[in-house]
Structures are given as C-alpha cells and as structure tokens.
Motif scaffolding. Structure first.
Motif, PDB file in Angstrom:
ATOM      1  N   SER A 150     -64.218 -36.309 -61.670  1.00  0.00           N
ATOM      2  CA  SER A 150     -64.724 -35.375 -60.659  1.00  0.00           C
ATOM      3  C   SER A 150     -65.223 -34.092 -61.325  1.00  0.00           C
ATOM      4  N   LEU A 151     -64.535 -33.645 -62.379  1.00  0.00           N
ATOM      5  CA  LEU A 151     -65.011 -32.478 -63.126  1.00  0.00           C
ATOM      6  C   LEU A 151     -66.334 -32.780 -63.818  1.00  0.00           C
ATOM      7  N   PHE A 152     -66.458 -33.985 -64.333  1.00  0.00           N
ATOM      8  CA  PHE A 152     -67.706 -34.413 -64.967  1.00  0.00           C
ATOM      9  C   PHE A 152     -68.861 -34.294 -63.975  1.00  0.00           C
ATOM     10  N   VAL A 153     -68.627 -34.735 -62.742  1.00  0.00           N
ATOM     11  CA  VAL A 153     -69.647 -34.638 -61.697  1.00  0.00           C
ATOM     12  C   VAL A 153     -69.869 -33.182 -61.297  1.00  0.00           C
ATOM     13  N   LEU A 154     -68.784 -32.423 -61.187  1.00  0.00           N
ATOM     14  CA  LEU A 154     -68.881 -31.015 -60.770  1.00  0.00           C
ATOM     15  C   LEU A 154     -69.745 -30.210 -61.732  1.00  0.00           C
ATOM     16  N   PHE A 155     -69.484 -30.325 -63.037  1.00  0.00           N
ATOM     17  CA  PHE A 155     -70.227 -29.528 -64.007  1.00  0.00           C
ATOM     18  C   PHE A 155     -71.701 -29.938 -64.052  1.00  0.00           C
ATOM     19  N   HIS A 156     -71.977 -31.224 -63.893  1.00  0.00           N
ATOM     20  CA  HIS A 156     -73.372 -31.658 -63.814  1.00  0.00           C
ATOM     21  C   HIS A 156     -74.043 -31.075 -62.570  1.00  0.00           C
ATOM     22  N   SER A 157     -73.317 -31.077 -61.475  1.00  0.00           N
ATOM     23  CA  SER A 157     -73.881 -30.565 -60.217  1.00  0.00           C
ATOM     24  C   SER A 157     -74.171 -29.077 -60.307  1.00  0.00           C
ATOM     25  N   LEU A 158     -73.231 -28.327 -60.872  1.00  0.00           N
ATOM     26  CA  LEU A 158     -73.443 -26.885 -61.029  1.00  0.00           C
ATOM     27  C   LEU A 158     -74.603 -26.595 -61.968  1.00  0.00           C
ATOM     28  N   PHE A 159     -74.736 -27.417 -63.031  1.00  0.00           N
ATOM     29  CA  PHE A 159     -75.856 -27.234 -63.949  1.00  0.00           C
ATOM     30  C   PHE A 159     -77.181 -27.491 -63.227  1.00  0.00           C
TER      31      PHE A 159
ATOM     32  N   LEU B 292     -71.206 -31.487 -55.444  1.00  0.00           N
ATOM     33  CA  LEU B 292     -70.076 -30.634 -55.055  1.00  0.00           C
ATOM     34  C   LEU B 292     -69.234 -31.311 -53.977  1.00  0.00           C
ATOM     35  N   PHE B 293     -69.898 -31.959 -53.050  1.00  0.00           N
ATOM     36  CA  PHE B 293     -69.186 -32.682 -51.994  1.00  0.00           C
ATOM     37  C   PHE B 293     -68.365 -33.836 -52.572  1.00  0.00           C
ATOM     38  N   ILE B 294     -68.949 -34.578 -53.523  1.00  0.00           N
ATOM     39  CA  ILE B 294     -68.254 -35.703 -54.146  1.00  0.00           C
ATOM     40  C   ILE B 294     -67.036 -35.210 -54.922  1.00  0.00           C
ATOM     41  N   PHE B 295     -67.137 -34.047 -55.560  1.00  0.00           N
ATOM     42  CA  PHE B 295     -65.998 -33.465 -56.279  1.00  0.00           C
ATOM     43  C   PHE B 295     -64.820 -33.273 -55.324  1.00  0.00           C
ATOM     44  N   VAL B 296     -65.108 -32.745 -54.150  1.00  0.00           N
ATOM     45  CA  VAL B 296     -64.041 -32.514 -53.162  1.00  0.00           C
ATOM     46  C   VAL B 296     -63.481 -33.843 -52.664  1.00  0.00           C
ATOM     47  N   VAL B 297     -64.369 -34.785 -52.334  1.00  0.00           N
ATOM     48  CA  VAL B 297     -63.931 -36.079 -51.795  1.00  0.00           C
ATOM     49  C   VAL B 297     -63.032 -36.810 -52.778  1.00  0.00           C
ATOM     50  N   LEU B 298     -63.421 -36.822 -54.050  1.00  0.00           N
ATOM     51  CA  LEU B 298     -62.633 -37.537 -55.065  1.00  0.00           C
ATOM     52  C   LEU B 298     -61.231 -36.966 -55.195  1.00  0.00           C
ATOM     53  N   ASN B 299     -61.129 -35.668 -55.118  1.00  0.00           N
ATOM     54  CA  ASN B 299     -59.816 -35.032 -55.303  1.00  0.00           C
ATOM     55  C   ASN B 299     -58.965 -35.053 -54.038  1.00  0.00           C
ATOM     56  N   LEU B 300     -59.540 -35.481 -52.916  1.00  0.00           N
ATOM     57  CA  LEU B 300     -58.769 -35.633 -51.694  1.00  0.00           C
ATOM     58  C   LEU B 300     -58.287 -37.058 -51.483  1.00  0.00           C
ATOM     59  N   LYS B 301     -58.734 -37.965 -52.354  1.00  0.00           N
ATOM     60  CA  LYS B 301     -58.354 -39.372 -52.211  1.00  0.00           C
ATOM     61  C   LYS B 301     -56.877 -39.569 -52.499  1.00  0.00           C
TER      62      LYS B 301
ATOM     63  N   LEU C 107     -61.953 -38.735 -72.439  1.00  0.00           N
ATOM     64  CA  LEU C 107     -60.575 -38.816 -71.956  1.00  0.00           C
ATOM     65  C   LEU C 107     -60.474 -39.678 -70.700  1.00  0.00           C
ATOM     66  N   TYR C 108     -61.483 -39.581 -69.830  1.00  0.00           N
ATOM     67  CA  TYR C 108     -61.481 -40.440 -68.641  1.00  0.00           C
ATOM     68  C   TYR C 108     -61.539 -41.902 -69.045  1.00  0.00           C
ATOM     69  N   PHE C 109     -62.429 -42.219 -69.963  1.00  0.00           N
ATOM     70  CA  PHE C 109     -62.586 -43.607 -70.385  1.00  0.00           C
ATOM     71  C   PHE C 109     -61.333 -44.096 -71.095  1.00  0.00           C
ATOM     72  N   ARG C 110     -60.736 -43.234 -71.886  1.00  0.00           N
ATOM     73  CA  ARG C 110     -59.521 -43.622 -72.606  1.00  0.00           C
ATOM     74  C   ARG C 110     -58.379 -43.919 -71.629  1.00  0.00           C
ATOM     75  N   MET C 111     -58.293 -43.137 -70.579  1.00  0.00           N
ATOM     76  CA  MET C 111     -57.227 -43.337 -69.601  1.00  0.00           C
ATOM     77  C   MET C 111     -57.435 -44.607 -68.787  1.00  0.00           C
ATOM     78  N   THR C 112     -58.679 -44.884 -68.385  1.00  0.00           N
ATOM     79  CA  THR C 112     -58.937 -46.032 -67.520  1.00  0.00           C
ATOM     80  C   THR C 112     -58.963 -47.344 -68.279  1.00  0.00           C
ATOM     81  N   VAL C 113     -59.335 -47.316 -69.550  1.00  0.00           N
ATOM     82  CA  VAL C 113     -59.436 -48.552 -70.328  1.00  0.00           C
ATOM     83  C   VAL C 113     -58.129 -48.895 -71.024  1.00  0.00           C
ATOM     84  N   THR C 114     -57.467 -47.885 -71.595  1.00  0.00           N
ATOM     85  CA  THR C 114     -56.268 -48.148 -72.403  1.00  0.00           C
ATOM     86  C   THR C 114     -54.980 -47.651 -71.736  1.00  0.00           C
ATOM     87  N   ASN C 115     -55.084 -47.186 -70.472  1.00  0.00           N
ATOM     88  CA  ASN C 115     -53.906 -46.658 -69.756  1.00  0.00           C
ATOM     89  C   ASN C 115     -53.250 -45.492 -70.503  1.00  0.00           C
ATOM     90  N   TYR C 116     -54.069 -44.724 -71.194  1.00  0.00           N
ATOM     91  CA  TYR C 116     -53.584 -43.566 -71.945  1.00  0.00           C
ATOM     92  C   TYR C 116     -53.153 -42.468 -70.967  1.00  0.00           C
TER      93      TYR C 116
END
Length: 483
Positions: free
Chosen positions: A152-161, A131-140, A196-205
C-alpha cells in the motif's frame, strides 16, 4: 541454509553501504551551495519589498503601464507584485484589458495560469485512485498487515508522485508551493518496499527492526533536503517563481543514487524469485501476482532510466517523458484492479487469473457450474481412460470427448489446472512414464518402448518433455534408481 541466508545478508548490506557512500560524498555537506543563496536572496527581497506600500505600488504601476499600452513594463511590475505576494489573481484579462491581445501578455498568462488537458486530468485521476486504494488496503481484515502495508505504501508513494508531477504539468505548482521537493525521496523507497514485500509473500519472511537499514538512504536524503521543507510558503513560492535550479550541483549524485537503489533491489528481488522457483520442486507455476509484480518493477526500473536521461537533458522528447508517468499509472491501476476483482490475493488464498486469459475468455458463456462439470469429466478421461496415451490426442479430439467446444476446453484447463492443453497432456504422460519405470523391477523396458506406451511418437520429444519436468533425462532417472 544458514550459509545461504548469510550470503544474502552480506550482499544486501554491502550494496546498501555502497549506496550510502554515494549519498555521503563530501560534496553532499549541507551549506552555501544549496540553500544559502535563497536565504540571502530572500533577505534582500524582504528588505526591498516587504512594505505594504511598495507591494501595492507594484500593482498600481502594472495597471498604469497596462492602461498606457506599455506591455513590457506592465508585466515587469506584475511579476514583482506576484513575487512579493504570491498573489496570482492579478493575472486576469479584465485587469490588463488594454494589452490582453499582445504576445507579451499572452505568454505571461500562459506561464502562470493553469492549463488542463486530457493527460493531466487522467494523471490526477490515477493519483487520487491510488490514495483511495492505499486506504482500502489498510482497512482490509484477515490479511497480512505488514506485507499489505508495504504494498500500500508502494502505491501511495507512486500516487503522490503522480499528483505532484501533475501539478507541474497543469501549471498549478505555483498555487501549492509547499509541494516543493515533496516527492524527491520517493524513488529511494520503491526498491526497499517492493523487495521486502516480495520477500515476505514468497518466503514468509517476517520483518525485523534491522530491516529499517533498507530505508537509510532515503532518510539521509530526506535529512539533507529537510531545510527546504522548513522554508515558509512565500520563500518556496519565490524559488518556484524564479524557476531556480535548486540542488543543481547535487542532481547527478541524487539521480545516480536512485538508479543504484532501483537496480540493487531489482537484483535482490529477482534472486528471491529464482530461489523460490528452485525450492518449489514439483510446483512449476508460481503465483501470477508475484510474477506480475516483478515484471512491473523491472519495467519501472527501465522507464526510470529513460526518465533520468530526460531530466538530465540527454533526451528532450516529450512522449518519452510520459512513459515514466504511464508506467506509474499502470502500477496504480493494476493494484486497484486486483483489490477490486480478487481481494483474496492479499490473504494469500487464491491464484490470479492470467490477464491474457481474462481478455481471452471475457465473452465466454461458460458458467462456473458447467466449468466444474467439465473439469470432473476431464479428470475421469485422464485418470480412468488415460486418453493421454493416444499419440493423436489433440485439443479438438479432447473437446469432442468432453462434448463441448475447443474454446471451453481450453478455458477449463487454464482455469482449473493453471496450464495449457499441451502442458497438461505432457504432465500426465511423464507421470505415467515415471510410474512405469518405478514398477519395472526387472529392467525389461527400454526408453523408446516407454515413450510409445505413454503417447509419444518419438524418443526426442519424450526426452525433452521428461527433462523439462524432472530436470534430468529418462536415462539419468533410470540410472539414479539402479545406483
């Protein structure tokens, strides 16, 4: 290129249609099979139990029977009181002092009182770190907001689970009845988010509104179970207290949809990864971040399959059950580590250091300035003295020329060139071979002469190294120049 994009587009949405088909099966119409029994049951409960007098009578009778050493009746009325009020404070040794040592009371107490252990505390800690990392990532600042938000959502949902599951492991879910089914939808979100994260970071989608269709299966499931969220806290507590198997008839279909989703997006993500390698041309090393994300996701898919067999009753081994949670914890800690050690990765500015090398060189005394100095000396040896032409060149011999240890030489090569000693030497040898072939206008050189000249001892090794870098043999390369 347009045909390739069209093919990818069709593949994605055909798979999504199939996944929605699983969720929209006739059996999934909301009705009496899911929530109605609880509504009817609670209506009867309200009729019988909702008066203050009857509730307090349950509490009084529990105490009376406990004082008369009738543990069975005491616990029966205690359960009725708890079910009607969700008040677990009645479970205390002082109130049931006369029967506190009986097996019936001890089992009753164990079923409803919190039970902390090392693993449960560790899981909770990992969840709150996420949860802390979710906040930190979105404040960068200075990062790609869209892609960073996805990871950050990927981390958030895992953390909540993890936190949600921890409530059950420590027996605290009775104290938080509103958490009922709160993480049910999450698994259908993991695949779309990482894809979608991987597509954006690898192919600039760039994200489009149409990409929202990836989240449609999760939305469908959310709408289906939403009536449970509308229940009062007391009604949810009754479901938890009675340990009723809600959504039992739909469980297999929900699990099947989650497995299909995870496998589907594993395939789609891997296709992007493979395509990015082909498009990289001369670049033989991908960003370790993307490679590690793929590896983690594939491990997660595998462990979810194991987890599903457990929850379906095929396997009941407790250690296997914890594998799924530990992988989730690993995901949270890995992203937390990268966020702290190399936050620039979210700006796409740096390459990650391979985790293997992190531990390998942790105790190294090599400073940054000395590392740069060795790098410049190494480039001089390679570009001016062309030491790679020595067919007896080894890491030890190179270290002697650099005036440092094998350990430091290996570290410099890994850190500055992102390859090992043999890969570096082979690269320079093959580059030299290509240069010789291009300059041989009269076709006077044969392949074995070129191999010996650049430092190889035999033609086989030369051909293999050449093909590994250029995807064709030296003979095929020469033929392409002459044609």
């Amino acid at each position: 290129m347009k045909e390739k994009l069209l093919t990818n587009f069709k593949a994605e949405y055909i798979f999504l249609i199939l996944l929605l088909g699983v969720l929209f099966m006739p059996k999934y119409s909301f009705g009496s099979s899911s929530l109605a029994p609880f509504i009817l049951q609670d209506t009867e409960t309200e009729t019988q139990l909702k008066t203050t007098d009857s509730i307090q009578e349950f509490r009084r009778l529990a105490k009376v029977y406990a004082d008369s050493l009738n543990a069975e009746q005491a616990i029966t009325y205690a359960k009725r009181y708890i079910r009607a009020t969700s008040d677990l404070s009645i479970i205390n040794d002082h109130y049931f002092s006369n029967i506190e040592h009986t097996n019936l009371y001890l089992n009753f107490k164990a079923n409803y009182k919190p039970q902390f252990n090392f693993l449960s505390i560790f899981y909770l800690f990992a969840g709150f770190i996420g949860l802390f990392i979710f906040v930190v990532l979105n404040l960068k600042r200075g990062v790609n907001k869209q892609s960073t938000f996805l990871i950050s959502l990927f981390v958030l949902f895992h953390s909540l689970f993890i936190i949600h599951l921890s409530l059950y492991l420590i027996n605290c879910h009775y104290y938080f009845p509103d958490s009922l089914l709160v993480s049910t939808v999450f698994t259908l979100l993991y695949g779309p988010l990482i894809y979608l994260y991987f597509r954006m970071t690898v192919t600039n989608y760039r994200l489009r509104w149409l990409d929202g269709i990836h989240f449609l299966p999760a939305i469908v499931l959310l709408i289906y179970i939403f009536p449970f969220y509308l229940l009062s806290s007391q009604e949810k507590f009754v479901i938890l207290f009675d340990q009723e198997d809600i959504l039992l008839s739909e469980a297999n279909l929900i699990i099947a949809a989650k497995i299909i989703s995870l496998l589907l997006y594993a395939v789609l993500t891997y296709r992007i990864y493979r395509q990015s390698i082909k498009d990289a041309e001369e670049r033989s090393n991908m960003l370790l971040w993307q490679r590690n994300i793929i590896a983690i996701y594939f491990i997660y898919v595998l462990t979810f399959l194991i987890f599903s067999t457990i929850t379906s009753g095929f396997i009941s081994t407790l250690p296997v059950f914890h594998i799924q949670i530990l992988v989730m914890v690993g995901i949270v800690f890995y992203v937390a580590y990268i966020t702290y050690v190399q936050p620039e990765i979210f700006k796409g500015e740096v390459k990650l250091v391979d985790p293997i090398n992190i531990f390998k060189y942790k105790k190294s005394g090599l400073t940054e300035s000395f590392s740069d100095e060795l790098k410049q000396h190494l480039l001089q040896l390679l570009n001016e003295e062309k030491i790679y032409k020595n067919n007896e060149m080894s890491l030890e011999l190179l270290s002697e020329k650099l005036g440092t240890s094998r350990h430091n030489t290996s570290q410099v090569i890994n850190a500055h060139f992102d390859m090992n000693f043999f890969e570096l030497i082979n690269k320079y040898r093959i580059d030299e071979a290509v240069n010789m072939i291009n300059q041989d206008k009269l076709n006077e050189l044969n392949i074995i002469d070129i191999a010996y000249e650049v430092g190889y001892n035999n033609k086989v090794t030369f051909n293999k190294s050449f093909k590994k870098i250029h995807a064709i043999t030296p003979s095929q390369y020469i033929k392409s120049l002459r044609s």
